[in-house]
Write an enzyme that holds these catalytic residues in place. Structure first.
Site, PDB file in Angstrom:
ATOM      1  N   CYS A 186       0.846  -1.203   0.000  1.00  0.00           N
ATOM      2  CA  CYS A 186       0.000   0.000   0.000  1.00  0.00           C
ATOM      3  C   CYS A 186       0.881   1.253   0.000  1.00  0.00           C
ATOM      4  O   CYS A 186       2.069   1.198  -0.340  1.00  0.00           O
ATOM      5  CB  CYS A 186      -0.958  -0.007   1.188  1.00  0.00           C
ATOM      6  SG  CYS A 186      -2.257   1.259   1.089  1.00  0.00           S
ATOM      7  N   ASP A 196      -3.401   1.323  10.239  1.00  0.00           N
ATOM      8  CA  ASP A 196      -4.606   2.143  10.393  1.00  0.00           C
ATOM      9  C   ASP A 196      -5.080   2.127  11.839  1.00  0.00           C
ATOM     10  O   ASP A 196      -5.493   3.150  12.368  1.00  0.00           O
ATOM     11  CB  ASP A 196      -5.701   1.647   9.448  1.00  0.00           C
ATOM     12  CG  ASP A 196      -5.395   2.099   8.031  1.00  0.00           C
ATOM     13  OD1 ASP A 196      -5.782   3.219   7.677  1.00  0.00           O
ATOM     14  OD2 ASP A 196      -4.706   1.363   7.302  1.00  0.00           O
TER      15      ASP A 196
HETATM   16  C1  RUB Z   1      -4.002   3.342   3.551  1.00  0.00           C
HETATM   17  C2  RUB Z   1      -3.345   2.351   4.426  1.00  0.00           C
HETATM   18  C3  RUB Z   1      -2.035   2.765   5.027  1.00  0.00           C
HETATM   19  C4  RUB Z   1      -2.287   3.290   6.437  1.00  0.00           C
HETATM   20  C5  RUB Z   1      -1.060   3.948   7.023  1.00  0.00           C
HETATM   21  O1  RUB Z   1      -5.322   2.977   3.220  1.00  0.00           O
HETATM   22  O2  RUB Z   1      -3.855   1.307   4.746  1.00  0.00           O
HETATM   23  O3  RUB Z   1      -1.154   1.678   5.124  1.00  0.00           O
HETATM   24  O4  RUB Z   1      -3.343   4.233   6.423  1.00  0.00           O
HETATM   25  O5  RUB Z   1      -0.756   5.120   6.310  1.00  0.00           O
HETATM   26  P1  RUB Z   1      -6.197   4.000   2.351  1.00  0.00           P
HETATM   27  P2  RUB Z   1       0.029   6.305   7.031  1.00  0.00           P
HETATM   28  O6  RUB Z   1      -5.422   4.348   1.134  1.00  0.00           O
HETATM   29  O7  RUB Z   1      -7.455   3.245   2.053  1.00  0.00           O
HETATM   30  O8  RUB Z   1      -6.482   5.202   3.228  1.00  0.00           O
HETATM   31  O9  RUB Z   1       1.317   5.735   7.491  1.00  0.00           O
HETATM   32  O10 RUB Z   1       0.200   7.345   5.960  1.00  0.00           O
HETATM   33  O11 RUB Z   1      -0.815   6.782   8.161  1.00  0.00           O
END
Ligand code: RUB
Length: 329
Positions: free
Chosen positions: A146, A217
């Site tokens: 991701c 998340d």
């Molecule tokens: C994004 C996702 C990321 C986490 C962490 O999902 O799962 O791995 O949110 O991101 P989506 P961060 O694209 O559906 O929001 O480290 O930037 O908080």
């Protein structure tokens, strides 16, 4: 600019920011819409946007007799925008009730809470990346899933401080956040290769991947991880190959609500994100869950802005750092 952190990892008590600080920020309705549509995505960014939108509301309606009612309603509107990332809920509660004094100046306290939340969040990547690099040897091969802004910060710092770091980024269907990750890493000069999601296990096995690094998340009190769909499969694959899974997460990703048994809701999104409805073969149903749970036993370490934790240490950490107040949503 972010204020420096003091010794225990918290910034000093936030003064009320000057009037106008939040004037350019989209309002609560626009922010909720942007979060729901994924124009604003990634848990850390989602939290900051929500905090700032509440800061704007507190600024605009400072003299409103029903400011508190407005703030509570706005908090519920923002919370409904996306259900899984706990940074959204924490951002709302820490903004509305996190200021050191909830004195008569309710608007000022909320503006200070918003600024404090944003400052902690913006200061986190540097601290997390510094702790992460200590665990990465020269020549390491990493795999990420991701797009996580915190995993990205870790990888870029590892590239800066270690020689010959290379990275595999899987594309992450259906929103292709791996394209964001690979593009940003390449722009930072990192050697990065984009792969399809289903290649992750094969690549880990055949390309000598040393570490799996993802974002988070929500981290629950039992040490479990909720992150983008597919994280669990990649983590299971990594475990089968003795590859440690390291999670880069700001402290806002820990769920105090899970202490009371609240289980994060896994967001289900529209089938049209997976396939054009016109091309769906007759009789076929589609499911589109967008997050999954990775069990605590699969995570090697949580690298946070307030230290490195084993999953078994999460509960005590959450109890210590997140005293839930009565009115929290
Ligand atoms: C994004 C996702 C990321 C986490 C962490 O999902 O799962 O791995 O949110 O991101 P989506 P961060 O694209 O559906 O929001 O480290 O930037 O908080």
């Amino acid at each position: 600019m972010a204020r420096p952190n003091d010794d225990d990892g918290q910034p000093p008590a936030a003064p009320v920011p000057p009037k106008g600080t939040f004037a350019q920020i989209p309002d609560v309705a626009a922010t909720a819409e942007a979060i729901g549509s994924m124009e604003v995505r990634g848990a850390a960014r989602i939290g900051r946007h929500a905090a700032r939108a509440l800061g704007r509301l507190a600024e605009e309606h400072a003299d409103d007799a029903d400011l508190d009612g407005r703030l509570m309603e706005a908090g519920r509107t923002l919370l409904a925008a996306r259900p899984t990332a706990v940074s959204l809920r924490n951002a709302i509660n820490l903004t509305l009730f996190g200021a050191d004094s909830e004195d008569a100046d309710r608007g000022g306290a909320v503006r200070a809470g918003a600024q404090r939340y944003v400052d902690i969040s913006l200061a986190a990547p540097e601290r997390i990346a510094a702790a992460f690099v200590a665990q990465v040897p020269d020549g390491a091969t990493l795999l990420t899933h991701c797009h996580s802004s915190l995993a990205e910060a870790c990888i870029i710092e590892a590239h800066r401080q270690r020689s010959d770091i290379r990275v595999f980024a899987d594309e992450t269907r259906p929103w292709w956040q791996g394209h964001i990750t690979s593009g940003r890493l390449a722009a930072a000069g990192v050697e990065v290769t984009l792969i399809v999601d289903s290649a992750a296990h094969h690549i880990m096995e055949t390309k000598g991947v040393d570490l799996l690094v993802t974002g988070a998340d929500t981290i629950t009190a039992d040490g479990g991880l909720y992150n983008k769909i597919g994280t669990r499969a990649v983590s299971l694959g990594a475990q089968s190959l003795d590859i440690p899974h390291i999670v880069a997460a700001e402290t806002h990703k820990f769920s105090p609500y899970s202490l009371k048994g609240d289980v994060p809701q896994v967001e289900q999104r529209d089938a049209s994100e997976v396939i054009d409805p016109g091309r769906l073969p007759k009789g076929v149903k589609v499911e589109n869950p967008v997050f999954d749970r990775t069990a605590p036993g699969l995570v090697e370490r949580y690298v946070t802005d307030q230290g490195v934790l084993a999953p078994s240490e999460v509960r005590a950490f959450v109890v210590d750092r997140f005293p839930i107040k009565e009115r929290w949503i």
